[in-house]
Scaffold this active site. Structure first.
Site, PDB file in Angstrom:
ATOM      1  N   ARG A 101      61.769  72.029  29.068  1.00 46.30           N
ATOM      2  CA  ARG A 101      60.981  72.314  30.276  1.00 46.30           C
ATOM      3  C   ARG A 101      59.867  73.264  29.855  1.00 46.30           C
ATOM      4  NH1 ARG A 101      62.977  73.741  36.333  1.00 46.30           N
ATOM      5  NH2 ARG A 101      63.227  71.484  36.223  1.00 46.30           N
ATOM      6  N   HIS A 128      57.705  65.151  36.075  1.00 49.72           N
ATOM      7  CA  HIS A 128      59.123  65.513  36.191  1.00 49.72           C
ATOM      8  C   HIS A 128      59.965  64.228  36.299  1.00 49.72           C
ATOM      9  CE1 HIS A 128      62.554  67.898  36.744  1.00 49.72           C
ATOM     10  NE2 HIS A 128      62.353  68.407  37.943  1.00 49.72           N
ATOM     11  N   GLN A 131      63.805  64.091  37.479  1.00 46.35           N
ATOM     12  CA  GLN A 131      63.948  64.281  38.926  1.00 46.35           C
ATOM     13  C   GLN A 131      63.776  62.955  39.652  1.00 46.35           C
ATOM     14  OE1 GLN A 131      64.453  67.197  40.950  1.00 46.35           O
ATOM     15  NE2 GLN A 131      64.792  65.540  42.389  1.00 46.35           N
ATOM     16  N   ASP A 226      57.532  68.632  48.345  1.00 46.15           N
ATOM     17  CA  ASP A 226      57.882  69.535  47.232  1.00 46.15           C
ATOM     18  C   ASP A 226      57.190  70.871  47.508  1.00 46.15           C
ATOM     19  OD1 ASP A 226      58.641  70.629  44.792  1.00 46.15           O
ATOM     20  OD2 ASP A 226      57.186  69.503  43.600  1.00 46.15           O
ATOM     21  N   CYS A 267      62.924  67.822  46.156  1.00 46.33           N
ATOM     22  CA  CYS A 267      63.590  67.996  44.854  1.00 46.33           C
ATOM     23  C   CYS A 267      64.275  69.347  44.750  1.00 46.33           C
ATOM     24  CB  CYS A 267      62.585  67.816  43.727  1.00 46.33           C
ATOM     25  SG  CYS A 267      61.209  68.971  43.835  1.00 46.33           S
ATOM     26  N   ARG A 295      71.274  64.457  40.283  1.00 49.99           N
ATOM     27  CA  ARG A 295      70.701  64.886  39.006  1.00 49.99           C
ATOM     28  C   ARG A 295      71.793  64.853  37.928  1.00 49.99           C
ATOM     29  NH1 ARG A 295      66.387  68.338  39.121  1.00 49.99           N
ATOM     30  NH2 ARG A 295      65.968  67.596  37.018  1.00 49.99           N
TER      31      ARG A 295
HETATM   32  N1   CP Z   1      64.539  70.080  41.077  1.00 48.95           N
HETATM   33  C1   CP Z   1      64.601  70.826  39.965  1.00 48.95           C
HETATM   34  O1   CP Z   1      64.166  70.433  38.875  1.00 48.95           O
HETATM   35  O2   CP Z   1      65.196  72.017  40.151  1.00 48.95           O
HETATM   36  P1   CP Z   1      65.277  73.222  39.100  1.00 48.95           P
HETATM   37  O3   CP Z   1      63.892  73.766  38.937  1.00 48.95           O
HETATM   38  O4   CP Z   1      66.219  74.201  39.723  1.00 48.95           O
HETATM   39  O5   CP Z   1      65.797  72.685  37.802  1.00 48.95           O
HETATM   40  N1  NVA Z   2      56.784  71.041  41.550  1.00 47.50           N
HETATM   41  C1  NVA Z   2      57.890  71.946  41.344  1.00 47.50           C
HETATM   42  C2  NVA Z   2      59.131  71.205  41.026  1.00 47.50           C
HETATM   43  C3  NVA Z   2      60.338  72.085  40.876  1.00 47.50           C
HETATM   44  C4  NVA Z   2      61.554  71.326  40.480  1.00 47.50           C
HETATM   45  C5  NVA Z   2      57.558  72.925  40.243  1.00 47.50           C
HETATM   46  O1  NVA Z   2      56.940  72.528  39.239  1.00 47.50           O
HETATM   47  O2  NVA Z   2      57.914  74.089  40.377  1.00 47.50           O
END
Ligand code: CP
Ligand code: NVA
Length: 315
Positions: A101, A128, A131, A226, A267, A295
């Protein structure tokens, strides 16, 4: 080497295969209790996470494997002492799978280019995909199909989840309407919209970007939003972004524009009173916690599918 960097690279057939495997894993977890025995997943995190981190680590453990949490801030890479290519070459000598990430998508692409093991995109500023695989699994579970459905996405269009939804929905025949404020910083990247339109032509779906939330939501089977303040957005932007996104908030009136049996998705993490009201997030139409659970199942399926490829490759 098969990676999961973007859904753009994953054929619809492969997506369907992973969704079906995820369904099987969800129904019969013990059958997969040794599927990752002796395998190690490295998880590199440059941003916070609840769901992604815990579900990947739990998934590896439940399948007899081992997961390592690696905070990028404590790595030579994060300290600017080692480059991505050397990092990729070294970790490929130790582990069987890498998930990361990161802020910069280009850095993830470079990691995958230099690694000799499969790399999973666990979120970048750009996309992502894990997700959206869980989202597609959830939609299919709730609606019994994907092709022919309509999904309305409201809010931040210039967003990693939005980009992956555009690609994933278009590939799987789900028509997607994105309602977002005008302007480059709020709209999906034009290149992603073009790719999604091309995939939609093949699947029979439609892609539509609009600035009118009620139009996007009209008759939708799925209403999705989101965060307005993704992890990479500076906290100082909260006031300005809240003002811009307020008309796109998913509230009870907006949900009434959708189909009567529409489901609401986010999400997560979610902020009640911002991208959706508490009344919507906590309503019977909301499937956000089933979505979060999926997930786990889909991540197990992704890991097994990518590992299968490496076993084949080594023969
Ligand atoms: N939806 C999602 O990716 O959540 P986190 O940021 O908690 O991993
Ligand atoms: N768009 C959000 C998704 C979190 C899972 C972010 O990047 O924070």
């Amino acid at each position: 080497m098969l990676h999961l960097i973007s859904l753009k690279d994953w054929p619809a057939k492969l997506i369907a295969e992973v969704l079906t495997l995820a369904d099987a894993i969800k129904q019969h977890p013990p059958r997969y209790a040794r599927a990752m025995t002796g395998r190690t997943l490295l998880m590199i995190f440059e941003k916070p996470s609840l769901r992604t981190r815990i579900s990947f680590e739990t998934g590896a453990t439940q399948m007899g494997g081992h997961a390592i949490y690696y905070d990028m801030g404590t790595s030579p890479l994060g300290a600017g002492k080692e480059n991505v290519a050397d990092t990729a070459r070294v970790i490929s000598r130790y582990v069987d799978l890498v998930m990361a990430r990161l802020f910069e998508h280009a850095q993830l692409v470079e990691l995958a280019r230099c690694a000799n093991v499969p790399v999973i995109n666990a979120l970048t500023n750009f996309s992502h995909p894990t997700q959206v695989l869980a989202d597609l699994m959830t939609i299919r579970e709730k609606k019994g199909r994907l092709a022919g459905l309509k999904l309305a996405y409201l809010g931040d269009g210039n967003n990693n989840v939005t980009h992956s939804l555009l690609l994933g929905c278009a590939k799987m025949g789900v028509s997607i309407r994105v309602a977002c404020p005008a302007g480059r910083g709020y709209s999906p990247l034009p290149a992603v919209v073009r790719d999604a339109e091309a995939f939609a032509r093949q699947s029979g779906a439609q892609v539509w970007i609009t600035h009118r939330p009620a139009e996007a939501a009209r008759g939708a089977d799925v209403v999705y939003t989101d965060s307005w303040m993704s992890y990479h957005i500076a906290p100082a932007k909260l006031r300005e972004r809240t003002r811009r996104f307020q008309p796109y908030q998913v509230n009870t009136a907006l949900m009434k524009c959708a189909a009567p049996d529409a489901i609401f998705m986010n999400c997560l993490p979610a902020l009640r009173g911002y991208e959706q009201t508490a009344a919507v997030l906590d309503s019977p139409q909301s499937v956000v916690f089933d979505q979060a659970e999926n997930r786990l199942h889909v991540h197990k399926a992704i890991m097994l599918r990518l590992l299968k490829e490496t076993i084949r490759g080594k023969k």
